[in-house]
Design an enzyme around this catalytic site. Structure first.
Site, PDB file in Angstrom:
ATOM      1  N   GLN A 213       0.815  -1.200   0.000  1.00 45.77           N
ATOM      2  CA  GLN A 213       0.000   0.000   0.000  1.00 45.77           C
ATOM      3  C   GLN A 213       0.856   1.260   0.000  1.00 45.77           C
ATOM      4  O   GLN A 213       0.320   2.360  -0.132  1.00 45.77           O
ATOM      5  CB  GLN A 213      -0.907   0.024   1.237  1.00 45.77           C
ATOM      6  CG  GLN A 213      -1.950  -1.079   1.267  1.00 45.77           C
ATOM      7  CD  GLN A 213      -2.681  -1.148   2.582  1.00 45.77           C
ATOM      8  OE1 GLN A 213      -2.672  -2.167   3.252  1.00 45.77           O
ATOM      9  NE2 GLN A 213      -3.336  -0.068   2.985  1.00 45.77           N
ATOM     10  N   PHE A 244      -6.076  -3.904   3.562  1.00 48.52           N
ATOM     11  CA  PHE A 244      -6.723  -3.582   4.839  1.00 48.52           C
ATOM     12  C   PHE A 244      -5.772  -2.956   5.857  1.00 48.52           C
ATOM     13  O   PHE A 244      -6.032  -2.985   7.055  1.00 48.52           O
ATOM     14  CB  PHE A 244      -7.383  -4.830   5.448  1.00 48.52           C
ATOM     15  CG  PHE A 244      -8.271  -5.584   4.515  1.00 48.52           C
ATOM     16  CD1 PHE A 244      -9.393  -4.996   3.977  1.00 48.52           C
ATOM     17  CD2 PHE A 244      -7.968  -6.883   4.141  1.00 48.52           C
ATOM     18  CE1 PHE A 244     -10.216  -5.685   3.097  1.00 48.52           C
ATOM     19  CE2 PHE A 244      -8.777  -7.588   3.258  1.00 48.52           C
ATOM     20  CZ  PHE A 244      -9.911  -6.978   2.739  1.00 48.52           C
ATOM     21  N   GLU A 248       0.573  -1.740   4.539  1.00 52.88           N
ATOM     22  CA  GLU A 248       1.027  -0.352   4.621  1.00 52.88           C
ATOM     23  C   GLU A 248       2.487  -0.279   5.040  1.00 52.88           C
ATOM     24  O   GLU A 248       3.279   0.448   4.460  1.00 52.88           O
ATOM     25  CB  GLU A 248       0.150   0.447   5.584  1.00 52.88           C
ATOM     26  CG  GLU A 248       0.515   1.916   5.631  1.00 52.88           C
ATOM     27  CD  GLU A 248      -0.461   2.761   6.436  1.00 52.88           C
ATOM     28  OE1 GLU A 248      -0.144   3.936   6.699  1.00 52.88           O
ATOM     29  OE2 GLU A 248      -1.543   2.253   6.810  1.00 52.88           O
ATOM     30  N   ARG A 326      -5.354   7.916  17.101  1.00 57.71           N
ATOM     31  CA  ARG A 326      -6.666   7.904  16.447  1.00 57.71           C
ATOM     32  C   ARG A 326      -7.707   7.229  17.339  1.00 57.71           C
ATOM     33  O   ARG A 326      -8.890   7.591  17.296  1.00 57.71           O
ATOM     34  CB  ARG A 326      -6.604   7.227  15.078  1.00 57.71           C
ATOM     35  CG  ARG A 326      -7.873   7.424  14.263  1.00 57.71           C
ATOM     36  CD  ARG A 326      -7.748   6.913  12.854  1.00 57.71           C
ATOM     37  NE  ARG A 326      -7.200   7.849  11.909  1.00 57.71           N
ATOM     38  CZ  ARG A 326      -7.914   8.696  11.169  1.00 57.71           C
ATOM     39  NH1 ARG A 326      -9.234   8.741  11.320  1.00 57.71           N
ATOM     40  NH2 ARG A 326      -7.333   9.490  10.297  1.00 57.71           N
ATOM     41  N   ARG A 358      -7.738  -1.480   8.951  1.00 53.80           N
ATOM     42  CA  ARG A 358      -8.912  -0.694   8.584  1.00 53.80           C
ATOM     43  C   ARG A 358      -9.558  -0.017   9.797  1.00 53.80           C
ATOM     44  O   ARG A 358     -10.059  -0.673  10.696  1.00 53.80           O
ATOM     45  CB  ARG A 358      -9.914  -1.616   7.901  1.00 53.80           C
ATOM     46  CG  ARG A 358     -11.013  -0.936   7.123  1.00 53.80           C
ATOM     47  CD  ARG A 358     -11.832  -1.973   6.397  1.00 53.80           C
ATOM     48  NE  ARG A 358     -12.671  -1.401   5.358  1.00 53.80           N
ATOM     49  CZ  ARG A 358     -13.330  -2.113   4.462  1.00 53.80           C
ATOM     50  NH1 ARG A 358     -13.235  -3.434   4.479  1.00 53.80           N
ATOM     51  NH2 ARG A 358     -14.066  -1.531   3.542  1.00 53.80           N
ATOM     52  N   PHE A 360      -7.714   1.990  11.789  1.00 57.06           N
ATOM     53  CA  PHE A 360      -6.480   2.563  12.335  1.00 57.06           C
ATOM     54  C   PHE A 360      -6.637   3.047  13.770  1.00 57.06           C
ATOM     55  O   PHE A 360      -6.283   4.165  14.119  1.00 57.06           O
ATOM     56  CB  PHE A 360      -6.054   3.714  11.414  1.00 57.06           C
ATOM     57  CG  PHE A 360      -4.588   4.035  11.457  1.00 57.06           C
ATOM     58  CD1 PHE A 360      -3.667   3.252  10.804  1.00 57.06           C
ATOM     59  CD2 PHE A 360      -4.135   5.161  12.130  1.00 57.06           C
ATOM     60  CE1 PHE A 360      -2.308   3.576  10.818  1.00 57.06           C
ATOM     61  CE2 PHE A 360      -2.776   5.483  12.159  1.00 57.06           C
ATOM     62  CZ  PHE A 360      -1.876   4.689  11.498  1.00 57.06           C
ATOM     63  N   THR A 457      -3.733  11.800  10.227  1.00 59.83           N
ATOM     64  CA  THR A 457      -3.512  12.665  11.390  1.00 59.83           C
ATOM     65  C   THR A 457      -2.074  13.157  11.470  1.00 59.83           C
ATOM     66  O   THR A 457      -1.789  14.092  12.210  1.00 59.83           O
ATOM     67  CB  THR A 457      -3.889  11.927  12.686  1.00 59.83           C
ATOM     68  OG1 THR A 457      -3.186  10.687  12.751  1.00 59.83           O
ATOM     69  CG2 THR A 457      -5.389  11.648  12.703  1.00 59.83           C
ATOM     70  N   ALA A 526      -5.951   5.576   5.413  1.00 60.55           N
ATOM     71  CA  ALA A 526      -6.715   6.650   6.046  1.00 60.55           C
ATOM     72  C   ALA A 526      -7.954   7.032   5.244  1.00 60.55           C
ATOM     73  O   ALA A 526      -8.443   8.164   5.341  1.00 60.55           O
ATOM     74  CB  ALA A 526      -5.837   7.878   6.285  1.00 60.55           C
ATOM     75  N   GLU A 728     -12.874   3.184   5.385  1.00 60.68           N
ATOM     76  CA  GLU A 728     -12.843   2.769   6.785  1.00 60.68           C
ATOM     77  C   GLU A 728     -14.123   3.035   7.568  1.00 60.68           C
ATOM     78  O   GLU A 728     -14.522   2.213   8.406  1.00 60.68           O
ATOM     79  CB  GLU A 728     -11.672   3.456   7.491  1.00 60.68           C
ATOM     80  CG  GLU A 728     -10.318   2.982   7.012  1.00 60.68           C
ATOM     81  CD  GLU A 728      -9.194   3.857   7.549  1.00 60.68           C
ATOM     82  OE1 GLU A 728      -8.371   3.345   8.312  1.00 60.68           O
ATOM     83  OE2 GLU A 728      -9.146   5.049   7.191  1.00 60.68           O
TER      84      GLU A 728
END
Length: 774
Positions: A213, A244, A248, A326, A358, A360, A457, A526, A728
């Site tokens: 990702q 998902f 990442e 988060r 997913r 986060f 964020t 995100a 998400e």
């Protein structure tokens, strides 16, 4: 361009807009069903391809005393074996903190950590040889659980506090209760496992075909590991078979291994993890504990809340600071908390490093506040939905715990519409009657809302680039920095570009994401893929369109903004030419038919030291009503019906958005009901295959499932075509399943605070119904 990229330029040629706000098929759908979609493992293997396997540690925490790999090197098919000493650059595959190793050097910090790397002529040969290493370890004490890490004060960073108002209100309100909730982790279980294929190029370069990702992060980490520049490393992603969040950061481990072998041997190398290995050595969703102390009035309105969150981060930092942040951001969900203190502990353990998933961190924070709402309602004997509505944000109650004003709140309207459409009141009365007359079965119903902030964020990640070429035959090549993992990002961005030129989607060729085409991109994460890359592609395409409009305007002595692009033709005054003809004219007049585009999200800012600011451009909203049935003899349950109303703004592609909502709800249902990660006393994952780890299947989908996009949906912020993110936010619609199960257990026990933890497996439901002695 960044400062004005979020709004169209004042003089824009007219275009036909039928290609957006339209349900069109996923661009790869025919390829998927015909088996012709190319994934990394489908690309033909060149001669001399090497296959890789890790030699992995059998301890959660130990010192490496000695390493004898002679038997590995002598094994059939083995071409080379590498240890940390063979890495020419930085032995690091961590996204931020430089604390993840490709290969352990002196110490192992989780069960299964890679210690050496085998390259062989076949995957089987590599895996067999990897088991032959003779390594002496000195076992060290291992911290495996949140409780153990807490006792040892083992943290990846200092605990964080978000606070607003006067916490003395805890003692002043008419009612006050305390409670706790355990929230389990979750494996990503993408259909395509982790894989990278590295091909050596000239002058020390390497090309990586990778299921990731975050191509740019893989590029930079591999460059540092090999001791070369980022320009020497090209990472390419055509599509992933699911991500998902699990690809990442975690893809870097396998990409770095393949790149190291390719660089050292001069031969192409592939690392394709099998399912067991993938699940054992890659990070999961963070498991959490949540403890609450809440004070409220007779109507259930919260006067003060102290919420303490703790998560198992694992052996390294990964993205845990942002994930736990988060969780704090979303611990309010849709509820105004005037006096609030949210404390977050991020514990380091000797387990695999947990990572993005997913939502986060948002799902864990949101589930905690939904448990608080259920506890208040059960304590007061009120309908949980009425308590939720009592606590909703409103015009004079619109400030989040992190001091961001909620100016776009629509959850109250969504919930009212859904409540009516789902016959909530009637069904709740029927369920109460059912529970009063059935001795062994209990039903539950719950309606829970979702408010999910959209933007990274970490503010600097909110940027994207794109590259668009128009060819003289009128075809368009589209490239952008986002990655396609089945969610339909490429289709939506292609719709945006087709709309700019007034073309059919068949004229847009979507090309692989490549770091040598669009550099320095952020992860596709995100929920921001379309928001960011859609605008970047729009800007690139608009640049070309404006050049063409100016050409046609000059030919016909009309204003450039009067030129119309529609239906594959271009109209300027009385002249009508096919789009291909106009591209040919531009080429003959030496006008560039290529452009880059860039977009940076406006308005966002955040001070992490004080946990205040505006971390999100806007919020996405939704609501779900779920009805469940439990068997008090066995603890088994079924989700009988789900009604969902979700806000996606002005949807670019309603069909894709509906698919994302359905899939997210079911994945959330799996997380909260039966996806269970089980470790033994040594830190070994026992649920590491489909035989032991259950994900939702067709039979788990509610028999009645009504999903609708909110017709009044719009976006006050200038997002691309006024759409809203959808990746998400709908995951947390499944909180309604857990709340419904909580209500069903309460109906069975009469306990105003049932001790039901997540996932609500049959064992946990039975324990909650029958008592902790079970």
């Amino acid at each position: 361009m960044a400062e004005h990229a979020h709004t169209p330029p004042p003089h824009t040629p007219k275009v036909h807009t039928s290609k957006v706000h339209t349900s069109l098929a996923h661009d790869s759908a025919p390829l998927h069903v015909s088996g012709t979609a190319l994934y990394a493992d489908d690309v033909a293997e060149p001669a001399g391809m090497l296959h890789l396997a890790f030699g992995r540690a059998p301890h959660a925490h130990a010192k490496i005393v000695s390493l004898d790999l002679s038997a590995v090197r002598a094994a059939p098919g083995v071409v080379a074996v590498f240890t940390a000493a063979d890495i020419p650059g930085d032995n690091n595959v961590a996204p931020v903190a430089r604390d993840d190793r490709l290969l352990a050097a002196d110490e192992v910090v989780f069960m299964g950590q890679p210690v050496f790397l085998v390259a062989a002529t076949s995957a089987k040969a590599a895996r067999v040889a990897a088991k032959l290493g003779r390594i002496d370890y000195e076992a060290l004490p291992a911290l495996l659980t949140i409780a153990e890490a807490k006792a040892a004060h083992s943290l990846i960073e200092a605990s964080q506090v978000m606070r607003r108002g006067d916490m003395a209100e805890l003692a002043a309100a008419p009612h006050r209760i305390q409670g706790a909730l355990e929230i389990g982790g979750q494996d990503h279980f993408y259909l395509e496992g982790q894989i990278s294929v590295a091909t050596p190029m000239e002058q020390g370069g390497v090309h990586l075909l990778c299921s990731t990702q975050h191509p740019s992060e893989v590029q930079h980490l591999v460059a540092h590991l090999l001791g070369v520049t980022s320009a020497d490393v090209t990472v390419e992603v055509r599509r992933m078979g699911g991500g998902f969040g699990g690809k990442e950061t975690q893809a870097s481990l396998f990409a770095a291994a393949a790149a190291l072998v390719a660089a050292k041997t001069g031969r192409p190398a592939k690392y394709r993890a099998d399912r067991d290995e993938d699940m054992k050595i890659t990070g999961k969703r963070h498991d959490f504990t949540a403890n609450y102390d809440v004070a409220f009035d007779n109507e259930g309105r919260i006067r003060a809340l102290r919420l303490e969150l703790a998560s198992r981060c694992g052996c390294s930092t990964d993205l845990s600071p942002a994930i736990n942040d988060r969780a704090m951001f979303h611990a309010d969900n849709c509820y105004f908390l005037e006096n609030v203190e949210i404390v977050s502990h991020r514990y380091r353990t000797h387990t695999v490093s947990n990572t993005a998933f997913r939502g986060f961190g948002g799902p864990q924070g949101m589930l905690a506040i939904e448990r608080v709402m259920d506890a208040i309602a059960l304590h007061l004997g009120r309908d949980p939905l009425s308590v939720r509505q009592t606590n909703f944000y409103g015009p004079e109650r619109n400030l989040t715990p992190y001091q961001m004003a909620v100016t776009d709140f629509v959850a109250d309207r969504l919930v009212e519409e859904l409540k009516t459409a789902a016959d909530y009141d009637v069904r709740k009365a029927e369920i109460d009657a059912f529970n009063a007359s059935h001795p062994y079965l209990r039903r539950g119903i719950a309606c829970t809302p979702v408010k999910f902030g959209i933007s990274f964020t970490t503010s600097h990640l909110n940027q994207a680039g794109a590259l668009v070429h128009a060819y003289v035959d009128g075809s368009i090549a589209l490239n952008h920095g986002g990655t396609e993992m089945g969610q339909g990002l490429n289709t939506k961005v292609a719709q945006i570009v087709a709309d700019v030129f007034g073309l059919g989607l068949e004229r847009i060729r979507i090309t692989s994401t490549r770091t040598d085409k669009v550099p320095n991109t952020s992860a596709t994460a995100a929920s921001s893929g379309t928001d960011l890359n859609g605008w970047a592609a729009w800007n690139a395409a608009t640049t070309i369109r404006e050049r063409l409009a100016e050409l046609m305007a000059a030919r016909n002595d009309v204003a450039a903004d009067s030129v119309v692009f529609e239906g594959g033709v271009v109209r300027a005054g009385d002249e009508v030419l096919g789009f291909a003809e106009v591209c040919r004219l531009a080429h003959l007049n030496r006008i560039s038919l290529s452009a880059t585009g860039f977009y940076a999200t406006p308005k966002i800012h955040y001070d992490r030291k004080t946990h205040t600011g505006r971390p999100f451009l806007y919020f996405a909203y939704g609501a779900a009503v779920s009805e469940v049935l439990i068997d008090t003899f066995t603890g088994e349950h079924k989700v009988l019906r789900a009604d969902i109303l979700h806000d996606v703004g002005r949807s670019i592609n309603p069909a894709l958005d509906l698919g994302q909502i359905e899939g997210a709800y079911l994945q959330g249902q799996g997380w909260l009901t039966f996806e269970e990660l089980v470790y033994d006393a040594k830190g070994r994952l026992l649920t590491h295959a489909p035989s032991t780890y259950k994900i939702p299947c067709a039979s788990d989908r509610p028999a009645v499932m009504n999903i609708h996009l909110w017709r009044a949906g719009d976006n006050r912020e200038p997002t691309i075509h006024r759409s809203k993110a959808v990746g998400e936010p709908p995951f947390m619609l499944a909180n309604s399943v857990f709340s419904a199960l909580t209500c069903a257990v309460a109906a069975a026990t009469g306990d105003p605070r049932p001790t039901l933890d997540a996932p609500a497996t049959p064992e946990r439901i039975l324990r909650a119904v029958k008592g902790s002695s079970l």
